[in-house]
Design an enzyme around this catalytic site. Sequence first.
Site, PDB file in Angstrom:
ATOM      1  N   CYS A 298     -12.270  34.081 -20.711  1.00 31.79           N
ATOM      2  CA  CYS A 298     -11.104  33.178 -20.594  1.00 31.79           C
ATOM      3  C   CYS A 298     -11.437  31.885 -19.872  1.00 31.79           C
ATOM      4  CB  CYS A 298      -9.967  33.879 -19.865  1.00 31.79           C
ATOM      5  SG  CYS A 298      -9.253  35.179 -20.850  1.00 31.79           S
TER       6      CYS A 298
HETATM    7  N1  COA Z   1       6.181  49.079 -24.165  1.00 26.33           N
HETATM    8  C1  COA Z   1       6.821  49.864 -23.276  1.00 26.33           C
HETATM    9  N2  COA Z   1       6.222  50.377 -22.200  1.00 26.33           N
HETATM   10  C2  COA Z   1       4.925  50.087 -21.995  1.00 26.33           C
HETATM   11  C3  COA Z   1       4.199  49.265 -22.878  1.00 26.33           C
HETATM   12  C4  COA Z   1       4.872  48.777 -24.020  1.00 26.33           C
HETATM   13  N3  COA Z   1       4.245  47.987 -24.903  1.00 26.33           N
HETATM   14  N4  COA Z   1       2.934  49.146 -22.430  1.00 26.33           N
HETATM   15  C5  COA Z   1       2.845  49.858 -21.305  1.00 26.33           C
HETATM   16  N5  COA Z   1       4.057  50.435 -21.029  1.00 26.33           N
HETATM   17  C6  COA Z   1       4.390  51.309 -19.904  1.00 26.33           C
HETATM   18  C7  COA Z   1       3.158  51.920 -19.275  1.00 26.33           C
HETATM   19  O1  COA Z   1       2.746  53.060 -19.975  1.00 26.33           O
HETATM   20  C8  COA Z   1       3.643  52.221 -17.888  1.00 26.33           C
HETATM   21  O2  COA Z   1       4.393  53.408 -17.906  1.00 26.33           O
HETATM   22  P1  COA Z   1       4.375  54.394 -16.638  1.00 26.33           P
HETATM   23  O3  COA Z   1       4.952  53.594 -15.509  1.00 26.33           O
HETATM   24  O4  COA Z   1       5.232  55.504 -17.113  1.00 26.33           O
HETATM   25  O5  COA Z   1       2.945  54.742 -16.430  1.00 26.33           O
HETATM   26  C9  COA Z   1       4.589  51.074 -17.595  1.00 26.33           C
HETATM   27  O6  COA Z   1       4.982  50.555 -18.871  1.00 26.33           O
HETATM   28  C10 COA Z   1       3.948  49.977 -16.770  1.00 26.33           C
HETATM   29  O7  COA Z   1       2.695  49.621 -17.364  1.00 26.33           O
HETATM   30  P2  COA Z   1       1.658  48.661 -16.695  1.00 26.33           P
HETATM   31  O8  COA Z   1       0.468  48.550 -17.584  1.00 26.33           O
HETATM   32  O9  COA Z   1       1.435  49.077 -15.287  1.00 26.33           O
HETATM   33  O10 COA Z   1       2.518  47.313 -16.749  1.00 26.33           O
HETATM   34  P3  COA Z   1       2.327  45.961 -15.990  1.00 26.33           P
HETATM   35  O11 COA Z   1       3.592  45.604 -15.356  1.00 26.33           O
HETATM   36  O12 COA Z   1       1.088  45.938 -15.165  1.00 26.33           O
HETATM   37  O13 COA Z   1       2.116  44.927 -17.209  1.00 26.33           O
HETATM   38  C11 COA Z   1       0.336  43.686 -18.217  1.00 26.33           C
HETATM   39  C12 COA Z   1       1.010  45.043 -18.067  1.00 26.33           C
HETATM   40  C13 COA Z   1      -0.925  43.869 -19.062  1.00 26.33           C
HETATM   41  C14 COA Z   1       1.301  42.757 -18.943  1.00 26.33           C
HETATM   42  C15 COA Z   1      -0.003  43.089 -16.841  1.00 26.33           C
HETATM   43  O14 COA Z   1      -0.614  44.069 -16.040  1.00 26.33           O
HETATM   44  C16 COA Z   1      -0.896  41.883 -16.909  1.00 26.33           C
HETATM   45  O15 COA Z   1      -0.629  40.898 -17.581  1.00 26.33           O
HETATM   46  N6  COA Z   1      -1.983  41.895 -16.116  1.00 26.33           N
HETATM   47  C17 COA Z   1      -2.909  40.782 -16.048  1.00 26.33           C
HETATM   48  C18 COA Z   1      -3.775  40.842 -17.226  1.00 26.33           C
HETATM   49  C19 COA Z   1      -4.681  39.654 -17.351  1.00 26.33           C
HETATM   50  O16 COA Z   1      -4.494  38.599 -16.815  1.00 26.33           O
HETATM   51  N7  COA Z   1      -5.687  39.865 -18.137  1.00 26.33           N
HETATM   52  C20 COA Z   1      -6.566  38.862 -18.513  1.00 26.33           C
HETATM   53  C21 COA Z   1      -6.776  39.125 -19.937  1.00 26.33           C
HETATM   54  S1  COA Z   1      -7.838  37.965 -20.632  1.00 26.33           S
END
Ligand code: COA
Length: 374
Positions: free
Chosen positions: A156
């Site tokens: 990125c």
């Molecule tokens: N729909 C519904 N629920 C979902 C889901 C979806 N598409 N995807 C995951 N969940 C659930 C998970 O299973 C989890 O359930 P649980 O609490 O029962 O275990 C819950 O939602 C929370 O998931 P989590 O992955 O912890 O969510 P989050 O708030 O951390 O958001 C991201 C996920 C990926 C959006 C976030 O962590 C993020 O953007 N992180 C930074 C990533 C980044 O910058 N990456 C660089 C990439 S180049």
Amino acid sequence: MEQIVISGTGVFTPEESITNEELVKAYNTYAEIHNSANKNDIRQGNKVALELSSEEFIYKASGIKNRYVMDKKGILDPNIMHPILEKRSNDEPSILAEISVKAAKKAMENAGKTAHDIDAVITACSNLERAYPAVSIEVQELLGIKGFAFDMNVACSSATFAIQAAADMIKSGSAKTILIVDPEICSGHLDFKDRDCHFIFGDVCTAMILEKKESAKSNNSFEILSTKCITQFSNNIRNNFGFLNNAKKSIPLDRDLLFMQEGRKVFKEVVPMVSQLISDHIGEEEIKVEEIKRLWLHQANKSMNDFIGKKVLGRVPEDHEQPNILQDYANTSSAGSIIAFSLFNDDMKNDDIGVLCSFGAGYSAGSIILKKVP
Ligand code: COA
């Protein structure tokens, strides 16, 4: 001290797009087909049922509403779940080169430059299409640019690291005017069958022209006051696709040959790292926080950007001070902060200062301090 400017930018946006509603509908249909086909195994505890995705979760967790893609049909077909891109012969332009040329032409027009003025091309992106020849050299050929070209990948942060490399090259005299392109067909490395990440990425290509201030003709140039790039190893964002896959007898569809991440950990670790980077960088350049008129941040997650903006400015940024584009484009890897910069810079006044900052896999983060030049 030599003044180097970004004198033009361009964005190529694919024609097709997918809303959260369409994406979730396709994923949920896929999950239901999967669960129904495996119902006996699921009942006996041999397989885990796939949980459904939700639009509410996606928007709340990421701020994403929509993404542009090179092929919508394949991604939304529950029996396919990936883009289908035409296989081209070696005599045809590759798809990455083709979208690079489209973005490059816009940046060249914006900067008032022709191929004749440019003497180096850098393709900086996360997802290169092939091992070699370098996509950059193909872009160079398609545009009729002399000089040299090379590809680079810092995930990125590829675009900001390329800005640093290009500015240093112009300062040292190895090139005069450099075209940087960031073609990101992120849908190709995304597992649309994985609920945790199926919503994250979109496709785009950005381009920039860098040159000395004295040769710049554009009336919307930004001087690169300073660059600061940092890296710190992490496995929390990883893709094991590579040139040793055959030797390692990887099965082509191994899950780890596509994008994988520990999103929560990334969020927690990268926010303080990036806030510190920007604060250190402006401090080292003796720029006061009040002088920062804009933050063009990497576009991965709205809450991440809100945290970083608040930490850096010491208050909640106004919307115009920290423009987000990820609601429309989703995460476009290295191109995200460049799209934000390209779409939200023409209201900057002479001598206004802004910070362009990317962050992502590696970890890698790049901070570029820019000043609108008269
Ligand atoms: N729909 C519904 N629920 C979902 C889901 C979806 N598409 N995807 C995951 N969940 C659930 C998970 O299973 C989890 O359930 P649980 O609490 O029962 O275990 C819950 O939602 C929370 O998931 P989590 O992955 O912890 O969510 P989050 O708030 O951390 O958001 C991201 C996920 C990926 C959006 C976030 O962590 C993020 O953007 N992180 C930074 C990533 C980044 O910058 N990456 C660089 C990439 S180049």
